[in-house]
Write a protein that holds these residues in place. Structure first.
Motif: not given
Length: 160
Positions: A29-30, A100-104, A119-123
């Motif tokens: 998940d991160g 990094l999130r949802r790392v696979s 920090e300012t941009e979620p994706d």
């Protein structure tokens, strides 16, 4: 005697099976904090990911859900759009860390698939998609950028 040993081992098999480790996770998940070493193109960055205190791993990260045109594309329109996507991703990342999130795993050895945020941009991938610099991608067939680069819903990059 052999039969007795075999039966004893057979009886112990469930105990050994219970002690096996669970398989490693297929996705983490991160968030995992990282420093960008290089923006390779509009959908891949090389990072130094901080996985433990004072320990890091260098890995290529493919942005989940998007596909950018190739810098070595088949036509000048694709190559120009690829440079624009890469440069915009560099600008969005800036000097700060990324998360990094949802790392696979990715289909290519040595690369991971992840959502990338600042920090300012979620994706970042979704931001490039909204700006028309990349295409949505689910792992299937890639678009023919040379045939469709003029039909991208392109809007100029927003500042910041």
């Amino acid at each position: 005697m052999r039969s007795l040993c075999f039966l004893l081992l057979l009886g112990l098999a469930p105990a050994f099976a219970a002690e096996e480790s669970p398989p490693p996770p297929r996705e983490i998940d991160g968030p995992i904090m990282a420093r960008v070493i290089k923006v390779r193109d509009g959908d891949t960055v090389e990072v130094e990911a901080y996985i433990w205190p004072l320990q890091a791993v260098t890995v290529a990260v493919r942005l989940r859900g998007v596909d950018a045109p190739e810098l070595k594309g088949q036509c000048e329109a694709e190559r120009a759009t690829a440079r624009e996507a890469r440069d915009r991703l560099k600008a969005l990342i800036g000097d700060g860390p990324v998360h990094l999130r949802r790392v696979s795993g990715d289909k290519y050895f040595g690369r991971v698939l992840a959502d990338l945020a600042t920090e300012t941009e979620p994706d970042l991938g979704q931001r490039l998609l909204r700006e028309g610099l990349v295409d949505a991608y689910d792992g299937g067939r890639r678009r023919n950028w040379c045939a469709t680069v003029g039909s991208l819903p392109h809007t100029p990059p927003a500042k910041g």
